[in-house]
Design a protein around this motif. Structure first.
Motif, PDB file in Angstrom:
ATOM      1  N   ASP A 207       0.811  -1.200  -0.028  1.00  0.00           N
ATOM      2  CA  ASP A 207      -0.011   0.034  -0.051  1.00  0.00           C
ATOM      3  C   ASP A 207       0.982   1.238   0.020  1.00  0.00           C
ATOM      4  N   THR A 208       0.451   2.145  -0.734  1.00  0.00           N
ATOM      5  CA  THR A 208       1.054   3.531  -0.806  1.00  0.00           C
ATOM      6  C   THR A 208       0.158   4.674  -0.159  1.00  0.00           C
ATOM      7  N   TYR A 209       0.392   5.195   1.179  1.00  0.00           N
ATOM      8  CA  TYR A 209      -0.508   6.188   1.613  1.00  0.00           C
ATOM      9  C   TYR A 209       0.206   7.825   1.426  1.00  0.00           C
ATOM     10  N   VAL A 210      -0.579   8.502   1.005  1.00  0.00           N
ATOM     11  CA  VAL A 210      -0.129   9.897   0.629  1.00  0.00           C
ATOM     12  C   VAL A 210      -0.997  10.895   1.638  1.00  0.00           C
ATOM     13  N   LEU A 211       0.082  11.389   2.328  1.00  0.00           N
ATOM     14  CA  LEU A 211      -0.500  12.561   3.208  1.00  0.00           C
ATOM     15  C   LEU A 211      -0.292  13.844   2.781  1.00  0.00           C
ATOM     16  N   ILE A 212      -1.407  14.822   2.570  1.00  0.00           N
ATOM     17  CA  ILE A 212      -1.322  16.061   1.697  1.00  0.00           C
ATOM     18  C   ILE A 212      -1.703  16.951   2.479  1.00  0.00           C
TER      19      ILE A 212
ATOM     20  N   ALA B 286     -12.306  16.371   2.242  1.00  0.00           N
ATOM     21  CA  ALA B 286     -12.243  15.076   2.932  1.00  0.00           C
ATOM     22  C   ALA B 286     -13.686  14.354   3.082  1.00  0.00           C
ATOM     23  N   ALA B 287     -14.655  15.082   3.481  1.00  0.00           N
ATOM     24  CA  ALA B 287     -16.131  14.550   3.570  1.00  0.00           C
ATOM     25  C   ALA B 287     -16.645  14.178   2.295  1.00  0.00           C
ATOM     26  N   GLU B 288     -16.495  15.321   1.187  1.00  0.00           N
ATOM     27  CA  GLU B 288     -17.222  15.118   0.108  1.00  0.00           C
ATOM     28  C   GLU B 288     -16.484  13.942  -0.787  1.00  0.00           C
ATOM     29  N   THR B 289     -15.279  13.514  -0.766  1.00  0.00           N
ATOM     30  CA  THR B 289     -14.537  12.620  -1.470  1.00  0.00           C
ATOM     31  C   THR B 289     -14.386  11.200  -0.639  1.00  0.00           C
ATOM     32  N   GLY B 290     -14.863  11.198   0.696  1.00  0.00           N
ATOM     33  CA  GLY B 290     -14.581  10.036   1.464  1.00  0.00           C
ATOM     34  C   GLY B 290     -13.140   9.617   1.710  1.00  0.00           C
ATOM     35  N   THR B 291     -12.468  10.884   1.887  1.00  0.00           N
ATOM     36  CA  THR B 291     -10.922  10.491   2.283  1.00  0.00           C
ATOM     37  C   THR B 291     -10.662  10.708   3.589  1.00  0.00           C
ATOM     38  N   PRO B 292      -9.742   9.656   4.154  1.00  0.00           N
ATOM     39  CA  PRO B 292      -9.483   9.910   5.668  1.00  0.00           C
ATOM     40  C   PRO B 292      -8.575  11.341   6.034  1.00  0.00           C
ATOM     41  N   LEU B 293      -8.902  11.615   7.046  1.00  0.00           N
ATOM     42  CA  LEU B 293      -8.568  13.125   7.469  1.00  0.00           C
ATOM     43  C   LEU B 293      -7.900  13.182   8.750  1.00  0.00           C
ATOM     44  N   VAL B 294      -6.717  13.743   8.922  1.00  0.00           N
ATOM     45  CA  VAL B 294      -5.904  14.134  10.012  1.00  0.00           C
ATOM     46  C   VAL B 294      -6.142  15.616  10.117  1.00  0.00           C
TER      47      VAL B 294
ATOM     48  N   ARG C 206      -5.503   8.465  -6.034  1.00  0.00           N
ATOM     49  CA  ARG C 206      -6.221   7.152  -6.493  1.00  0.00           C
ATOM     50  C   ARG C 206      -6.380   6.435  -7.832  1.00  0.00           C
ATOM     51  N   ALA C 207      -5.968   7.394  -8.592  1.00  0.00           N
ATOM     52  CA  ALA C 207      -5.690   7.082 -10.025  1.00  0.00           C
ATOM     53  C   ALA C 207      -4.427   6.536 -10.047  1.00  0.00           C
ATOM     54  N   ALA C 208      -3.512   6.868  -9.348  1.00  0.00           N
ATOM     55  CA  ALA C 208      -2.234   6.353  -9.515  1.00  0.00           C
ATOM     56  C   ALA C 208      -2.062   4.913  -8.680  1.00  0.00           C
ATOM     57  N   GLY C 209      -3.149   4.747  -7.753  1.00  0.00           N
ATOM     58  CA  GLY C 209      -3.199   3.355  -7.048  1.00  0.00           C
ATOM     59  C   GLY C 209      -2.839   3.391  -5.710  1.00  0.00           C
ATOM     60  N   GLY C 210      -2.592   4.839  -5.394  1.00  0.00           N
ATOM     61  CA  GLY C 210      -2.487   5.094  -3.854  1.00  0.00           C
ATOM     62  C   GLY C 210      -3.577   5.407  -2.957  1.00  0.00           C
ATOM     63  N   LYS C 211      -3.400   5.846  -1.664  1.00  0.00           N
ATOM     64  CA  LYS C 211      -4.438   5.886  -0.509  1.00  0.00           C
ATOM     65  C   LYS C 211      -4.275   7.552  -0.121  1.00  0.00           C
ATOM     66  N   PRO C 212      -5.032   8.280  -0.555  1.00  0.00           N
ATOM     67  CA  PRO C 212      -4.768   9.709  -0.015  1.00  0.00           C
ATOM     68  C   PRO C 212      -5.195   9.898   1.458  1.00  0.00           C
ATOM     69  N   VAL C 213      -4.536  10.715   2.012  1.00  0.00           N
ATOM     70  CA  VAL C 213      -4.909  11.053   3.677  1.00  0.00           C
ATOM     71  C   VAL C 213      -4.890  12.552   3.568  1.00  0.00           C
ATOM     72  N   LEU C 214      -5.877  13.625   3.884  1.00  0.00           N
ATOM     73  CA  LEU C 214      -5.856  14.980   3.743  1.00  0.00           C
ATOM     74  C   LEU C 214      -5.484  15.366   5.204  1.00  0.00           C
ATOM     75  N   VAL C 215      -4.584  16.205   5.059  1.00  0.00           N
ATOM     76  CA  VAL C 215      -4.037  16.824   6.597  1.00  0.00           C
ATOM     77  C   VAL C 215      -4.438  18.304   6.622  1.00  0.00           C
ATOM     78  N   THR C 216      -5.102  18.835   7.485  1.00  0.00           N
ATOM     79  CA  THR C 216      -5.544  20.149   7.679  1.00  0.00           C
ATOM     80  C   THR C 216      -4.329  20.876   8.150  1.00  0.00           C
ATOM     81  N   PRO C 217      -4.005  22.240   7.936  1.00  0.00           N
ATOM     82  CA  PRO C 217      -2.853  22.944   8.065  1.00  0.00           C
ATOM     83  C   PRO C 217      -2.342  23.116   9.616  1.00  0.00           C
ATOM     84  N   LEU C 218      -1.244  22.996   9.630  1.00  0.00           N
ATOM     85  CA  LEU C 218      -0.465  23.260  11.211  1.00  0.00           C
ATOM     86  C   LEU C 218      -0.934  24.518  11.460  1.00  0.00           C
ATOM     87  N   THR C 219      -1.145  24.837  12.689  1.00  0.00           N
ATOM     88  CA  THR C 219      -1.399  26.253  13.293  1.00  0.00           C
ATOM     89  C   THR C 219      -0.260  27.109  13.230  1.00  0.00           C
ATOM     90  N   ARG C 220      -0.297  28.207  12.963  1.00  0.00           N
ATOM     91  CA  ARG C 220       0.685  29.213  13.398  1.00  0.00           C
ATOM     92  C   ARG C 220       0.760  29.472  15.045  1.00  0.00           C
TER      93      ARG C 220
END
Length: 209
Positions: free
Chosen positions: A100-105, A175-183, A138-152
């Motif tokens: 598996d390849t997980y991509v944190l964005i 994340a909610a609209e695309t069914g993507t895991p969220l950190v 997803r099209a490249a075969g990975g598993k996306p994970v969205l990450v909200t921006p770190l606070t200042r």
């Protein structure tokens, strides 16, 4: 007739039997090594110098998982793609050998207004960019994970200034609209930095070399 036939058969089969006894037996193919890969995509708050990525990869990821930090300082959801960094990330996602390849964005800091060549429109460009990243992972075969921006670490009257809140909310919505895991790193870091207070939080500032 039978004896000559048996003799001929014996003479014919003896060399074959000897070969069968001496020929090496091929070892069974080893089972594929099952290992996952994590690819980090984002800005300076994730990048190798000063971001959370090195600690995450070095301290919180086991040796059985590859962790590749492709985040770069000063990048937004727009110019990370336009400069070619996203093409490198896609190459890593498509490369084989991993279960598996997980991509944190994580983007948002440099998408804010006032940053020429980096800023994106919060209502249109930014969410569209984040959704496109999800779709392409997803099209490249990975598993996306969205990450909200770190606070200042900006305080006013003892309270943390939440200037990245709208960008964090936009990521949550994608994340909610695309069914993507969220950190929800924004919410987690807001709580942690607020609890520290301005003096303690400043100890987290990167010290120039």
């Amino acid at each position: 007739m039978i004896k000559p036939l048996l003799l001929a058969t014996t003479l014919l089969l003896t060399p074959l039997a000897a070969q069968a006894r001496t020929a090496p037996v091929a070892a069974p193919e080893p089972a594929p090594f099952k290992s996952a890969k994590i690819v980090l995509v984002g800005d300076s708050t994730t990048a190798v110098q000063g971001g959370w990525g090195p600690s995450f990869c070095g301290k919180h990821v086991t040796s059985f998982i590859a962790c590749i930090n492709l985040a770069r300082g000063g990048r937004s959801s727009g110019n990370y793609r336009s400069e070619g960094s996203w093409a490198l990330a896609l190459y890593e996602i498509r490369s084989g050998g991993f279960s598996d390849t997980y991509v944190l964005i994580q983007f948002g800091h440099n998408d804010q207004p006032g940053k020429p060549g980096r800023s994106t429109d919060l209502a249109t460009e930014f969410p569209a960019n984040m959704k496109r990243y999800v779709d392409e992972v997803r099209a490249a075969g990975g598993k996306p994970v969205l990450v909200t921006p770190l606070t200042r670490r900006q305080f006013k009257d003892g309270r943390l200034v939440d200037d990245l809140g709208p960008w964090a909310e936009a990521v949550r919505k994608v994340a909610a609209e695309t069914g993507t895991p969220l950190v929800d790193l924004h919410a987690l870091s807001m709580a942690a930095v607020q609890a520290m207070g301005p003096v303690e939080a400043m100890r987290l500032a990167q010290v120039p070399p």
